[in-house]
Design an enzyme around this catalytic site. Structure first.
Site, mmCIF file in Angstrom:
data_model
loop_
_atom_site.group_PDB
_atom_site.id
_atom_site.type_symbol
_atom_site.label_atom_id
_atom_site.label_comp_id
_atom_site.label_asym_id
_atom_site.label_seq_id
_atom_site.Cartn_x
_atom_site.Cartn_y
_atom_site.Cartn_z
ATOM 1 N N GLY A 133 -12.366 0.858 -8.415
ATOM 2 C CA GLY A 133 -11.177 0.100 -8.028
ATOM 3 C C GLY A 133 -11.508 -1.129 -7.219
ATOM 4 O O GLY A 133 -12.061 -1.033 -6.125
ATOM 5 N N GLY B 56 -9.384 -3.234 -5.846
ATOM 6 C CA GLY B 56 -8.229 -3.675 -5.063
ATOM 7 C C GLY B 56 -8.647 -4.013 -3.641
ATOM 8 O O GLY B 56 -9.833 -4.231 -3.347
ATOM 9 N N PHE B 57 -7.678 -4.026 -2.733
ATOM 10 C CA PHE B 57 -7.979 -4.407 -1.360
ATOM 11 C C PHE B 57 -8.960 -3.440 -0.712
ATOM 12 O O PHE B 57 -9.890 -3.844 -0.023
ATOM 13 C CB PHE B 57 -6.688 -4.477 -0.542
ATOM 14 C CG PHE B 57 -5.823 -5.657 -0.892
ATOM 15 C CD1 PHE B 57 -6.167 -6.928 -0.468
ATOM 16 C CD2 PHE B 57 -4.678 -5.504 -1.652
ATOM 17 C CE1 PHE B 57 -5.381 -8.030 -0.785
ATOM 18 C CE2 PHE B 57 -3.886 -6.595 -1.976
ATOM 19 C CZ PHE B 57 -4.232 -7.857 -1.544
ATOM 20 N N GLY B 58 -8.775 -2.123 -0.931
ATOM 21 C CA GLY B 58 -9.648 -1.138 -0.299
ATOM 22 C C GLY B 58 -11.056 -1.186 -0.853
ATOM 23 O O GLY B 58 -12.030 -1.238 -0.093
ATOM 24 N N GLU C 246 12.185 -8.961 -1.787
ATOM 25 C CA GLU C 246 11.637 -10.261 -2.173
ATOM 26 C C GLU C 246 12.073 -10.648 -3.583
ATOM 27 O O GLU C 246 12.427 -11.807 -3.838
ATOM 28 C CB GLU C 246 10.109 -10.239 -2.032
ATOM 29 C CG GLU C 246 9.717 -10.132 -0.549
ATOM 30 C CD GLU C 246 8.236 -9.958 -0.282
ATOM 31 O OE1 GLU C 246 7.744 -10.562 0.670
ATOM 32 O OE2 GLU C 246 7.570 -9.187 -1.003
ATOM 33 N N ASP D 247 -3.936 3.380 -1.738
ATOM 34 C CA ASP D 247 -2.664 3.940 -2.196
ATOM 35 C C ASP D 247 -2.801 5.278 -2.904
ATOM 36 O O ASP D 247 -1.805 5.951 -3.149
ATOM 37 C CB ASP D 247 -1.972 2.969 -3.170
ATOM 38 C CG ASP D 247 -1.425 1.743 -2.456
ATOM 39 O OD1 ASP D 247 -1.561 1.674 -1.224
ATOM 40 O OD2 ASP D 247 -0.868 0.866 -3.136
ATOM 41 N N ALA E 175 -1.660 -3.461 1.811
ATOM 42 C CA ALA E 175 -3.012 -4.002 1.757
ATOM 43 C C ALA E 175 -3.798 -3.793 3.060
ATOM 44 O O ALA E 175 -4.953 -3.357 3.009
ATOM 45 C CB ALA E 175 -2.954 -5.485 1.387
#
Lengths: 444, 444
Positions: free
Chosen positions: B30, B32-34, B190, B319, B335
């Site tokens: 992954g 992603g941010f992590g 948003e 997540d 995040a």
């Protein structure tokens, strides 16, 4: 609405007639360079214009290859048509697909079963890439006409490098790192140069198992030279420049087969996982719609005033027609030619509305040809003046930024080009819309 | 390669072992941010890192709703992972889909039948939107997790206006101009604010037959307030601001049905052609892979040091896991939380490699919550400091531009935001990838 066949007035019609029942109704099919130019030149006349396009955006095709090679984002080469025309209350933009013309009833037929009555019809429906009777090649050798074509080509190019990185069989790896562009017109030349630079300048630091310098880029052309429409010395220069970038230029060789494994030309079978088709186009079927004569590529043969023979209220312009330039050669299928035709048709309509004499027959004026070869060179053929190299590249770049729509796009395209030059970073290296995401929902 | 089950060493393995056979092998799933944060914090250690992701890009999810609402291009919120890590020779990036873990054999299983042996595994596989047992709603109410989700939502929003422009039946037209967002967390808020502004500020001059001011935007939330994670007065402010933009906020009403015709909540059937799902997520199936305990949303319950219970060599972060913050509440799926976990795991690995004592258990520090409401307002909850309105918007904007990757993106995003503010023009109003282009080739 006075159309004799409008028993049930259709939505689009009803809406248009409600706005301006008394005005001369001009229906334009296609929001490309020709159609948009006609709209713009009809400004201020007592006409009610309806612009029909099956896509919601005008596409700046001359830079589409930059989307395909990850240099620009889709939204930097395409703009919503109705946004471009938002300050024109005389224009209604309609997202709809035209499927035919009932010329006797003066009616454009739409795919929802409805139609649009016109007093004057302008067909500017363009062309699509063609495979010379080998449509079965299309899945293996996508062409480059729409935004989706561009993101498809981009995905295939980037995925080929990704798969090569995971591949251990050297033969498979070589096939994954072999890219074939069929057709050495401007699009083919620009694609070949940019893919070579992608492999040579942008990608090397990103991969661990493959050396992307080893990627091979073939540009295969049936004719005797690249950029056939340019002066011979510019063709030779373009070829040398491509070869210096590492492109292998193959001339005089028509491709006889495209498969999932590669291409065949002459006696050679070339293993290549990525083939891009940049050879030959086929016109939209307007000639069929009208039962009008067409050339081999399906291009409608228009009269000298760009009307359809026998139909003075129907004009056809741009890539979907064929007409000769003053030098006897056919008018090329490029943006400036379509724009000149759009402008001419607007003049004819203006003269008719004012009861003035019709303008003289359409005369194409060739302003020049420009093609980029990689990120720092270009060739420009202005006829008497011929330029090549870095200066030509600057003129190419400035000309293209000038012709983009809106300051916002000009700024972001300039930023992206700056990054390519200074950092070799390309902004849009995204693999999207493939079969990759297995959890994609099915659309209703 | 010493993995006991590696009878036939697989491609990825062979490549990785050829490079650094002696180093501690960290496999991260992954980007992603992590996952990316873990990679960055492991820099300089004697490890060989392999980062596996099934997509080629890191996605800046906090701004994905701006792609869905035509404000930003896909390439402004996503960057190729291997390009981000190009200066890290210790990292191999692999485009591949992980399908399981053989924990006893210390092997990550890939979808090509191969695998990757690890000494330490970090699972950072994220979550996807979920429908509380009603997966049949997904075709009618797409969520927002991937770039394709965003272009799908964008296409649907823009097509709804296009179809309304052609529609003559007032009831159908009203349904086309009704937009429902389910879930009033930050993404829902948003989306609702931006769609309302699209209809109110951007689109009006572009349409001739419809008044886009008449579009209705519903934000439906099962809980008692919008932005449930924020302080109550900020929630109230956000709701008032949304209502001033024209959003109809419905609270305390779980949606009981989504169909092609609209949504049902309570006794009300609301006719709406566009529904967007911003409620609830489901974790990736890593808990299933490992037979480990999970919560109702499928989130793996990790130990205080973020390892999988009983598997000290497997960490899980972001997540896809659930863990409590010091205040007893679950760590939010945002995040900064994923990044803190990635950083923590890197610290644990560092300590282990150096033979030092393990760091204390992971403690989440909540830095703050930010949400934009339309183009000029935001709410920020820093705990003690709470901000709202225009100043909060500036902080929101600067913070998000700061966290984007690369100066190029920062410049182009700033240009696009400037255009939205000054001209109400949104840069990426493109309808793509639908069924619209009938001549799309079939992929091989």
């Amino acid at each position: 609405m006075t159309s004799p066949i409008a028993v049930q007035p259709q939505a689009a019609d009803a809406a248009a007639s409600a706005r301006a029942p008394e005005r001369h109704r001009v229906v334009i099919v296609g929001g490309g360079f020709g159609g948009l130019e006609a709209v713009q030149r009809l400004s201020g006349l007592p006409v009610a214009i309806t612009l029909v396009d099956r896509r919601n955006h005008h596409l700046f095709q001359p830079l589409l290859y930059q989307v395909a090679t990850a240099s620009l984002a889709t939204s930097e080469v395409a703009w919503p048509i109705r946004s471009i025309l938002r300050r024109r209350p005389d224009v209604t933009t309609l997202l709809a697909t035209a499927i035919g013309v009932d010329a006797d009833a003066h009616r454009l037929l739409l795919d929802d079963g409805g139609g649009l009555s016109y007093d004057t019809l302008i067909l500017a429906t363009g062309a699509r890439h063609a495979y010379f009777g080998h449509d079965e090649w299309e899945p293996f050798a996508p062409g480059l006409k729409t935004l989706e074509d561009a993101t498809t080509v981009r995905r295939r190019i980037l995925l080929a490098f990704e798969r090569a990185e995971r591949e251990t069989d050297p033969e498979q790896q070589a096939a994954l790192l072999t890219f074939v562009i069929v057709g050495a017109g401007p699009t083919g030349v620009e694609l070949a140069g940019t893919i070579a630079e992608l492999a040579r300048d942008t990608l090397p630091p990103d991969f661990r198992n493959i050396d992307t310098h080893k990627a091979r880029v073939f540009l295969i052309e049936a004719g005797p030279r690249v950029l056939a429409g340019y002066a011979e010395d510019l063709s030779a220069y373009a070829q040398r420049s491509l070869e210096r970038l590492g492109v292998e230029v193959v001339l005089g060789q028509p491709v006889s087969e495209c498969t999932a494994d590669g291409v065949t030309y002459g006696d050679r079978q070339l293993a290549a996982r990525t083939i891009i088709w940049a050879a030959g186009v086929k016109a939209s079927p307007v000639a069929e719609w009208l039962g009008a004569p067409a050339d081999r590529a399906g291009r409608l043969m228009v009269a000298p005033d760009l009307t359809v023979p026998g139909r003075p209220d129907i004009f056809a312009i741009g890539d979907t027609v064929t007409i000769s330039a003053p030098d006897g050669k056919p008018v090329p299928g490029i943006a400036p030619a379509a724009k000149q035709q759009g402008r001419y048709v607007a003049e004819v309509i203006k003269a008719r509305l004012r009861g003035e004499a019709a303008p003289a027959a359409f005369r194409y004026k060739h302003a020049g040809s420009l093609a980029q070869i990689g990120k720092r060179l270009a060739v420009i053929d202005f006829g008497r003046i011929k330029l090549r190299g870095a200066l030509a590249w600057w003129i190419w770049g400035i000309a293209h930024i000038y012709f983009l729509i809106g300051l916002r796009t000009r700024l972001t395209v300039a930023v992206n080009w700056l990054w390519i030059h200074a950092r070799n970073q390309r902004s849009a290296r995204l693999i999207t819309q493939g079969r990759n995401p297995p959890d994609r929902p099915v659309e209703p």
